[in-house]
Design an enzyme around this catalytic site. Structure first.
Site, PDB file in Angstrom:
ATOM      1  N   SER A  55       0.840  -1.200   0.000  1.00  0.00           N
ATOM      2  CA  SER A  55       0.000   0.000   0.000  1.00  0.00           C
ATOM      3  C   SER A  55       0.875   1.251   0.000  1.00  0.00           C
ATOM      4  CB  SER A  55      -0.936  -0.069   1.209  1.00  0.00           C
ATOM      5  OG  SER A  55      -2.023   0.794   1.024  1.00  0.00           O
ATOM      6  N   LYS A  93     -20.992  18.581   6.709  1.00  0.00           N
ATOM      7  CA  LYS A  93     -19.918  18.689   7.698  1.00  0.00           C
ATOM      8  C   LYS A  93     -19.686  17.405   8.487  1.00  0.00           C
ATOM      9  CE  LYS A  93     -16.826  21.321   9.632  1.00  0.00           C
ATOM     10  NZ  LYS A  93     -15.705  21.864   8.870  1.00  0.00           N
TER      11      LYS A  93
END
Lengths: 158, 310
Positions: B132, B184
């Site tokens: 990764s 948000k």
């Protein structure tokens, strides 16, 4: 044991001001003891902070990092403690013992400390490196010795 | 207390006690200073010509790793070490010793850019894991060496997290939503993720994924189609990665040094470039600021971290 300690009949033992040479040798011995026994733990840490280049090290010392400042301060304090404690307890350091000189006079903790300040490599103490030899040659007492009312003596049999 | 020196005898026993006491004081101070002065290591006078920079643990921007936390690779520290290697004229090349399951996309990218700007030959030496984000960093080097059993690949992005909405409902715990800006609290684990919100997050993940694929394709001289075929997020063993063109050579440090010896035209003497943990690091740890972090991928195992990671 020194022959002067035997107090043989017909002999007189007097204390004479220790010569500059003996004082110097005793200092070298004390510095060697300090180097081997007390400064050694700082060696590895200092290796990591300083380099093999003198030029780079001088630049580092002009603006030393906090860790290096702490080490320098510790070295000074430990050396001060060595000279102060030995003179307070025994009126002589290891070096003085080996060259058979000692402190004469009242050796309080404070006077032992004052006698030891020459080891501090900061102004104004490093002036003693020049002043003291001159005073000792002149009349046998360094500036700290005059201040503390002590003197460094060696026993001589006459 | 003042003493007269007459009659006081020198005691070697007490003298030794004093010396030992001073030695112990010196040792304590030296140890403390050594721990507190771990930063600012100067390698300019070291004798090696190839720096070995370790990248171990989860890749984050600021790192963590106190006594009670797993080791992590701080991009801040690693970029600083790369800069030191770059500026040191004695250093002719760098080996990146990678043992990392990945981590923050931003941190991995920071390290990658630093490697690409190094201006000296570089080799990624993948140890147990270089997956990764760890592989993202490795791909930036000139040559990748991995053990045949190294875990690498895992080219992908993960943003999975635990959603506690049903659990809160079960225990009559209410999530009070107070936001200015309707998105948000998108991705908060305390309420259900709506389908449109899931789509939005997926789009972000896809963007990061495209950067990852593009980076590997460019650095490994593969087409994006080839990389995409390999980039299903799953791990590859070193031998598989070698067959797929993601790794250049199977081996270890000796092979990395042999490659560099040929590149720089002189014998290789390595010197370790490493940031030592300070006392503050060991006692308190440093909390990494993941921000919009990316998941670690399969190779990392179970972790508590949430957020998007590579």
């Amino acid at each position: 044991m020194d022959i002067a300690d035997l107090d043989l009949p017909g002999q007189r033992t007097v204390s004479m001001v220790a010569s500059v040479g003996k004082r110097f040798v005793s200092l070298l011995i004390d510095l060697a003891v300090l180097n081997l026994a007390v400064f050694a733990p700082f060696a590895t840490t200092l290796e990591g902070m300083l380099t093999q280049s003198v030029t780079v090290n001088m630049a580092i010392m002009e603006n030393p990092p906090l860790g290096l400042q702490v080490i320098i301060a510790s070295l000074i304090l430990v050396a001060l403690a060595y000279f102060t404690l030995f003179q307070f307890f025994f009126a002589q350091t290891i070096g003085m013992r080996l060259v058979r000189i000692r402190v004469e006079g009242k050796v309080s903790l404070w006077s032992a400390f004052v006698r030891s300040v020459f080891i501090v490599p900061l102004f104004p103490f490093y002036l003693l490196w020049v002043i003291d030899p001159i005073l000792i040659i002149k009349d046998g007492r360094s500036l700290p010795e005059r201040i503390t009312g002590t003197r460094t003596v060696e026993k001589t049999v006459i | 207390m003042a003493k007269k020196n007459e009659g006081r005898s020198f005691s070697w026993g007490i003298a030794i006690v004093i010396i030992v006491a001073l030695f112990l004081v010196s040792s304590c101070v030296a140890a403390l200073v050594s721990l507190m002065s771990a930063d600012g290591q100067d390698y300019s006078s070291s004798s090696g010509n190839v720096a070995i920079i370790p990248i171990k643990g989860t890749i984050t921007t600021q790192g963590q790793g106190g006594l009670w936390q797993d080791e992590s690779a701080s991009s801040e520290d690693i970029v600083a070490l790369i800069a030191q290697a770059k500026e040191n004229p004695r250093i002719k090349a760098v080996i990146f010793e990678i043992n990392s399951p990945g981590g923050s996309a931003v941190a991995s990218d920071e390290i990658s850019h630093a490697i690409e700007g190094l201006g000296k030959p570089s080799v990624a030496w993948i140890r147990e894991v270089g997956a990764s984000g760890g592989y993202w960093v490795a791909a930036s080097t000139d040559h990748i060496v991995a053990n045949r059993m190294s875990i690498t690949g895992s080219i992908g992005v993960i943003g999975s997290y635990l959603e506690y909405a049903d659990l809160l409902d079960r225990f009559n715990v209410t999530y009070r939503r107070l936001v200015a800006g309707d998105r948000k609290d998108t991705g908060t684990p305390y309420r259900r993720l709506e389908p449109d919100e899931e789509l939005l997050i997926q789009q972000k993940i896809d963007v990061i994924y495209s950067y990852f694929v593009e980076h590997v394709a460019q650095r490994r001289n593969l087409s994006e189609a080839e990389v995409t075929r390999l980039a299903d997020g799953f791990i590859l063993l070193g031998v598989e990665a070698y067959d797929a063109g993601l790794v250049d050579e199977l081996g270890g440090l000796d092979e990395a040094k042999a490659y560099l010896k040929e590149r720089i035209g002189e014998d290789v003497t390595t010197v370790s470039y490493e940031r030592k943990s300070s006392l503050i690091d060991l006692l308190g740890g440093i909390v990494s600021d993941h921000g919009f972090a990316t998941g670690e991928g399969l190779a990392s195992g179970l972790r508590r971290d949430t957020g998007i990671r590579i």
